[in-house]
Design a protein around this motif. Structure first.
Motif, PDB file in Angstrom:
ATOM      1  N   GLY A  33       0.800  -1.219   0.000  1.00  0.00           N
ATOM      2  CA  GLY A  33       0.000   0.000   0.000  1.00  0.00           C
ATOM      3  C   GLY A  33       0.832   1.268   0.000  1.00  0.00           C
ATOM      4  O   GLY A  33       0.415   2.287  -0.564  1.00  0.00           O
ATOM      5  N   VAL A  34       2.015   1.227   0.610  1.00  0.00           N
ATOM      6  CA  VAL A  34       2.897   2.395   0.631  1.00  0.00           C
ATOM      7  C   VAL A  34       3.331   2.742  -0.792  1.00  0.00           C
ATOM      8  O   VAL A  34       3.284   3.898  -1.222  1.00  0.00           O
ATOM      9  CB  VAL A  34       4.129   2.136   1.519  1.00  0.00           C
ATOM     10  N   GLY A  35       3.750   1.728  -1.545  1.00  0.00           N
ATOM     11  CA  GLY A  35       4.182   1.974  -2.909  1.00  0.00           C
ATOM     12  C   GLY A  35       3.055   2.424  -3.825  1.00  0.00           C
ATOM     13  O   GLY A  35       3.234   3.332  -4.655  1.00  0.00           O
ATOM     14  N   GLU A  36       1.884   1.811  -3.660  1.00  0.00           N
ATOM     15  CA  GLU A  36       0.768   2.162  -4.541  1.00  0.00           C
ATOM     16  C   GLU A  36       0.238   3.564  -4.262  1.00  0.00           C
ATOM     17  O   GLU A  36      -0.345   4.200  -5.145  1.00  0.00           O
ATOM     18  CB  GLU A  36      -0.354   1.131  -4.407  1.00  0.00           C
ATOM     19  N   ALA A  37       0.439   4.064  -3.038  1.00  0.00           N
ATOM     20  CA  ALA A  37      -0.001   5.421  -2.716  1.00  0.00           C
ATOM     21  C   ALA A  37       0.720   6.457  -3.560  1.00  0.00           C
ATOM     22  O   ALA A  37       0.152   7.499  -3.906  1.00  0.00           O
ATOM     23  CB  ALA A  37       0.223   5.707  -1.236  1.00  0.00           C
ATOM     24  N   SER A  38       1.979   6.178  -3.915  1.00  0.00           N
ATOM     25  CA  SER A  38       2.743   7.134  -4.725  1.00  0.00           C
ATOM     26  C   SER A  38       2.122   7.301  -6.104  1.00  0.00           C
ATOM     27  O   SER A  38       2.125   8.398  -6.668  1.00  0.00           O
ATOM     28  CB  SER A  38       4.188   6.655  -4.866  1.00  0.00           C
ATOM     29  N   TYR A  39       1.576   6.226  -6.615  1.00  0.00           N
ATOM     30  CA  TYR A  39       1.044   6.266  -7.977  1.00  0.00           C
ATOM     31  C   TYR A  39      -0.348   6.884  -8.036  1.00  0.00           C
ATOM     32  O   TYR A  39      -0.621   7.755  -8.870  1.00  0.00           O
ATOM     33  CB  TYR A  39       1.001   4.849  -8.543  1.00  0.00           C
ATOM     34  N   SER A  40      -1.225   6.459  -7.159  1.00  0.00           N
ATOM     35  CA  SER A  40      -2.631   6.867  -7.240  1.00  0.00           C
ATOM     36  C   SER A  40      -2.834   8.348  -7.001  1.00  0.00           C
ATOM     37  O   SER A  40      -3.818   8.929  -7.482  1.00  0.00           O
ATOM     38  CB  SER A  40      -3.466   6.059  -6.240  1.00  0.00           C
ATOM     39  N   THR A  41      -1.944   8.982  -6.246  1.00  0.00           N
ATOM     40  CA  THR A  41      -2.101  10.415  -5.976  1.00  0.00           C
ATOM     41  C   THR A  41      -1.510  11.287  -7.075  1.00  0.00           C
ATOM     42  O   THR A  41      -1.981  12.397  -7.321  1.00  0.00           O
ATOM     43  CB  THR A  41      -1.419  10.777  -4.645  1.00  0.00           C
ATOM     44  N   VAL A  42      -0.478  10.796  -7.739  1.00  0.00           N
ATOM     45  CA  VAL A  42       0.272  11.613  -8.694  1.00  0.00           C
ATOM     46  C   VAL A  42      -0.273  11.492 -10.118  1.00  0.00           C
ATOM     47  O   VAL A  42      -0.324  12.474 -10.864  1.00  0.00           O
ATOM     48  CB  VAL A  42       1.765  11.229  -8.646  1.00  0.00           C
ATOM     49  N   ALA A  43      -0.687  10.277 -10.513  1.00  0.00           N
ATOM     50  CA  ALA A  43      -1.079  10.038 -11.907  1.00  0.00           C
ATOM     51  C   ALA A  43      -2.232  10.925 -12.383  1.00  0.00           C
ATOM     52  O   ALA A  43      -2.148  11.506 -13.481  1.00  0.00           O
ATOM     53  CB  ALA A  43      -1.424   8.564 -12.093  1.00  0.00           C
ATOM     54  N   PRO A  44      -3.344  11.086 -11.637  1.00  0.00           N
ATOM     55  CA  PRO A  44      -4.415  11.967 -12.134  1.00  0.00           C
ATOM     56  C   PRO A  44      -3.956  13.411 -12.325  1.00  0.00           C
ATOM     57  O   PRO A  44      -4.408  14.093 -13.249  1.00  0.00           O
ATOM     58  CB  PRO A  44      -5.489  11.857 -11.047  1.00  0.00           C
ATOM     59  N   ALA A  45      -3.061  13.886 -11.445  1.00  0.00           N
ATOM     60  CA  ALA A  45      -2.568  15.251 -11.579  1.00  0.00           C
ATOM     61  C   ALA A  45      -1.724  15.416 -12.841  1.00  0.00           C
ATOM     62  O   ALA A  45      -1.765  16.458 -13.496  1.00  0.00           O
ATOM     63  CB  ALA A  45      -1.751  15.634 -10.343  1.00  0.00           C
ATOM     64  N   ILE A  46      -0.940  14.396 -13.196  1.00  0.00           N
ATOM     65  CA  ILE A  46      -0.155  14.448 -14.434  1.00  0.00           C
ATOM     66  C   ILE A  46      -1.088  14.537 -15.642  1.00  0.00           C
ATOM     67  O   ILE A  46      -0.862  15.326 -16.569  1.00  0.00           O
ATOM     68  CB  ILE A  46       0.760  13.217 -14.541  1.00  0.00           C
ATOM     69  N   ILE A  47      -2.148  13.736 -15.640  1.00  0.00           N
ATOM     70  CA  ILE A  47      -3.114  13.779 -16.744  1.00  0.00           C
ATOM     71  C   ILE A  47      -3.775  15.145 -16.835  1.00  0.00           C
ATOM     72  O   ILE A  47      -3.987  15.684 -17.933  1.00  0.00           O
ATOM     73  CB  ILE A  47      -4.169  12.667 -16.562  1.00  0.00           C
ATOM     74  N   SER A  48      -4.093  15.752 -15.691  1.00  0.00           N
ATOM     75  CA  SER A  48      -4.729  17.074 -15.701  1.00  0.00           C
ATOM     76  C   SER A  48      -3.795  18.143 -16.252  1.00  0.00           C
ATOM     77  O   SER A  48      -4.255  19.176 -16.756  1.00  0.00           O
ATOM     78  CB  SER A  48      -5.174  17.452 -14.287  1.00  0.00           C
ATOM     79  N   ASP A  49      -2.480  17.930 -16.151  1.00  0.00           N
ATOM     80  CA  ASP A  49      -1.515  18.884 -16.699  1.00  0.00           C
ATOM     81  C   ASP A  49      -1.201  18.625 -18.171  1.00  0.00           C
ATOM     82  O   ASP A  49      -0.608  19.472 -18.836  1.00  0.00           O
ATOM     83  CB  ASP A  49      -0.216  18.838 -15.886  1.00  0.00           C
ATOM     84  N   LEU A  50      -1.590  17.465 -18.679  1.00  0.00           N
ATOM     85  CA  LEU A  50      -1.386  17.141 -20.092  1.00  0.00           C
ATOM     86  C   LEU A  50      -2.591  17.519 -20.952  1.00  0.00           C
ATOM     87  O   LEU A  50      -2.438  17.842 -22.132  1.00  0.00           O
ATOM     88  CB  LEU A  50      -1.109  15.645 -20.260  1.00  0.00           C
ATOM     89  N   PHE A  51      -3.806  17.465 -20.362  1.00  0.00           N
ATOM     90  CA  PHE A  51      -5.028  17.677 -21.137  1.00  0.00           C
ATOM     91  C   PHE A  51      -5.974  18.581 -20.360  1.00  0.00           C
ATOM     92  O   PHE A  51      -5.880  18.699 -19.137  1.00  0.00           O
ATOM     93  CB  PHE A  51      -5.717  16.340 -21.434  1.00  0.00           C
ATOM     94  N   ALA A  52      -6.912  19.200 -21.075  1.00  0.00           N
ATOM     95  CA  ALA A  52      -7.879  20.100 -20.454  1.00  0.00           C
ATOM     96  C   ALA A  52      -9.289  19.784 -20.940  1.00  0.00           C
ATOM     97  O   ALA A  52      -9.486  19.243 -22.024  1.00  0.00           O
ATOM     98  CB  ALA A  52      -7.538  21.562 -20.771  1.00  0.00           C
ATOM     99  N   LYS A  53     -10.266  20.100 -20.095  1.00  0.00           N
ATOM    100  CA  LYS A  53     -11.699  20.035 -20.393  1.00  0.00           C
ATOM    101  C   LYS A  53     -12.134  18.660 -20.918  1.00  0.00           C
ATOM    102  O   LYS A  53     -11.806  17.639 -20.319  1.00  0.00           O
ATOM    103  CB  LYS A  53     -12.065  21.164 -21.345  1.00  0.00           C
TER     104      LYS A  53
END
Length: 532
Positions: A148-168
């Motif tokens: 769970g410690v390792g998976e926490a790094s991914y689940s919090t960061v990945a959506p934010a990366i997508i939001s910075d790549l695409f809009a609306k």
């Protein structure tokens, strides 16, 4: 003369209007593959594929254990006698997952997200692999918690990366693809785990598939994924504030607050179904079949395999359908997103209820109703994430996702597997008849038909709590629909100010731009001095 010219001009205008006949423009067009390929941002597309792949193996790893619960329970080295200890495996994992999510959310808003992902995924891959060799249940439980410690790094960061790549709308479509991997990965975890364990004759081999896939993901992240500047897609240059200001701002965001509660109810149901679904269906089938010919053909492996297919298909349809409906409605109904979440969750209540009732009457009917309920539940995943991203400014998106993970998992899928197991154990003494052996152990592989019926009913009564959670979640999503447009407009105004976020006199974050915002005048910092 002027009157005659006015008449001639008017006649010319009428003739011009008659010549310009309206043309039909189709709403949807199919662009050529060449045009699509030329306009495609290759770097962003590769990054999305890497993130989707990691999300896939992330949920594969979670459901692999759920598909092999009985084999784990009968492991001679573990000596497990009660269902609640099986539920504790998932609870321990999610507890560490949710506790470390805010840590990685804070780091993800400030440091390199690529390296956070690489280190985190490498850590959970090694934890899963090492845990598969443990001979003590306590050490196995500890390594499942470390996953769970390792998976926490991914689940919090990945959506934010997508939001910075695409809009609306483009962001909504990509998020639908991203969360599409959740049910597909869950279904593949059931299938791959049970099949590999059966092929090697040892359940531990079922856990050694995802670590290999995880190491490939680390390689792909380091060499192929790009980490865009924060706020690039929205044209924002806002800077991070202190964690206290971030949390305070999120707490005041009513749409975020109530959507987190609603999503917690979704994760409660999803966690309970994922963890106990195969065992529940297996007990129901054995109870209904009794001692008739062919009863030995019903195996937990075959049930897990079919259950995995059902969950996969429900996700393949549910995630994109929910996102598509929201995208189509939001242009005419501004608060469509929470309404879609609320109504799909409400519709899933009777479907799941009758699915629980039908498991010991008709297994195909149970699968069909589970598919329908899963489809309605999966319609929420991408929509909720999309809402979270557009009602929160870019420098707070990672911490917003992390806080949502903390709350939704703490009271959702970290809580539900253990609670369902504990409730089932508590119901069993009231369900058994007096002629039962009081010392019988809950062993799903060696029970009599009557004992299977006890196991089935105990789990059934416990799983009915999911229906209550669904009703509660639908209510909170309806509440979100009252505030979501206002909160979205607030976030957009702050993003479009194209300035950083500073600390005001009381320590609260405020946008840097002149004038008032929602009635409050924000201090403006120029050349090191504060103007009001």
């Amino acid at each position: 003369m002027s009157s005659r010219w006015r008449e001639e001009d008017q006649q010319a205008l009428v003739e011009g209007e008659e010549e310009q006949k309206p043309t039909y423009i189709p709403r949807f067009e199919f662009p050529s593959i060449t045009e699509w390929w030329d306009t495609l941002n290759k770097g962003s597309a590769v990054s999305v594929l890497v993130l989707v792949y990691v999300n896939l193996i992330n949920y594969m790893d979670r459901s692999t254990v759920a598909g092999m619960l009985e084999e784990i329970k009968h492991d001679k080295d573990f000596n497990i006698t009660e269902d609640k200890y099986l539920g504790l495996l998932q609870t321990a994992f999610v507890v560490c997952y949710m506790l470390f999510a805010p840590v990685f959310g804070y780091l993800g808003d400030r440091y390199s997200r690529k390296w956070l992902l690489g280190v985190g995924i490498g850590f959970w891959s090694m934890s899963t692999l090492i845990g598969s060799f443990m001979k003590s249940f306590k050490t196995f439980l500890a390594f499942r918690a470390l996953v769970g410690v390792g998976e926490a790094s991914y689940s919090t960061v990945a959506p934010a990366i997508i939001s910075d790549l695409f809009a609306k709308d483009q962001r909504s479509s990509v998020l639908a693809l991203f969360y599409f991997a959740i049910p597909v990965g869950t279904g593949l975890g059931y299938i791959v785990g049970s099949e590999v364990a059966g092929a090697f004759g040892d359940w531990r081999w079922g856990l050694r598939v995802t670590p290999i896939m995880g190491l490939l993901a680390v390689f792909a992240i380091i060499f192929f994924m790009t980490d865009p500047p924060r706020g690039r897609a929205d044209g924002s240059h806002l800077k991070p504030t202190s964690p206290v200001s971030d949390v305070r701002s999120l707490a005041k965001n009513r749409s975020y607050f109530f959507s987190t509660i609603g999503f917690t109810c979704v994760t409660y149901c999803a966690g309970a179904m994922m963890w106990w679904g195969p065992n529940f269906a297996y007990a129901g089938a054995k109870s209904a079949w009794g001692n008739k010919a062919g009863c030995n053909d019903i195996t937990l492996e075959s049930i897990s395999y079919k259950f995995g297919i059902v969950m996969t298909l429900s996700g393949i349809l549910g995630v994109p359908v929910g996102s598509y409906i929201s995208q189509m409605l939001r242009h005419n109904v501004p608060n469509a997103d929470p309404l879609v979440c609320g109504f799909t969750l409400l519709l899933s209540v009777p479907v799941l209820f009758f699915g629980f009732l039908s498991a010991n009457y008709s297994l195909p009917l149970c699968y069909a109703l589970t598919f329908a309920a899963g489809l309605l539940l999966n319609a929420n995943w991408a929509v909720v994430s999309d809402m979270t991203l557009y009602i929160v400014i870019p420098p707070r998106r990672s911490i917003a996702s992390a806080t949502q993970i903390l709350v939704s998992h703490m009271l959702g899928d970290a809580f539900s597997p253990y609670l369902i197991g504990a409730l089932a154990d508590a119901f069993k003494p009231y369900i058994r008849r007096n002629d039962f052996n009081p010392n019988y152990a809950s062993d799903l592989l060696t029970l009599t038909p009557e004992e299977y019926d006890v196991e089935f009913k105990a789990l059934q009564y416990a799983l009915f709590s999911c229906c209550f959670a669904q009703c509660l979640g639908a209510f909170f999503f309806m509440v979100v629909s009252w505030y979501v447009v206002e909160d979205k407009n607030k976030a957009e105004r702050q993003i479009h100010s194209n300035a950083g976020v500073v600390e005001n006199y009381e320590g609260d974050s405020a946008p840097i731009f002149r004038g008032s915002w929602d009635g409050d005048t924000a201090p403006v910092r120029q050349n090191g001095e504060v103007e009001t």
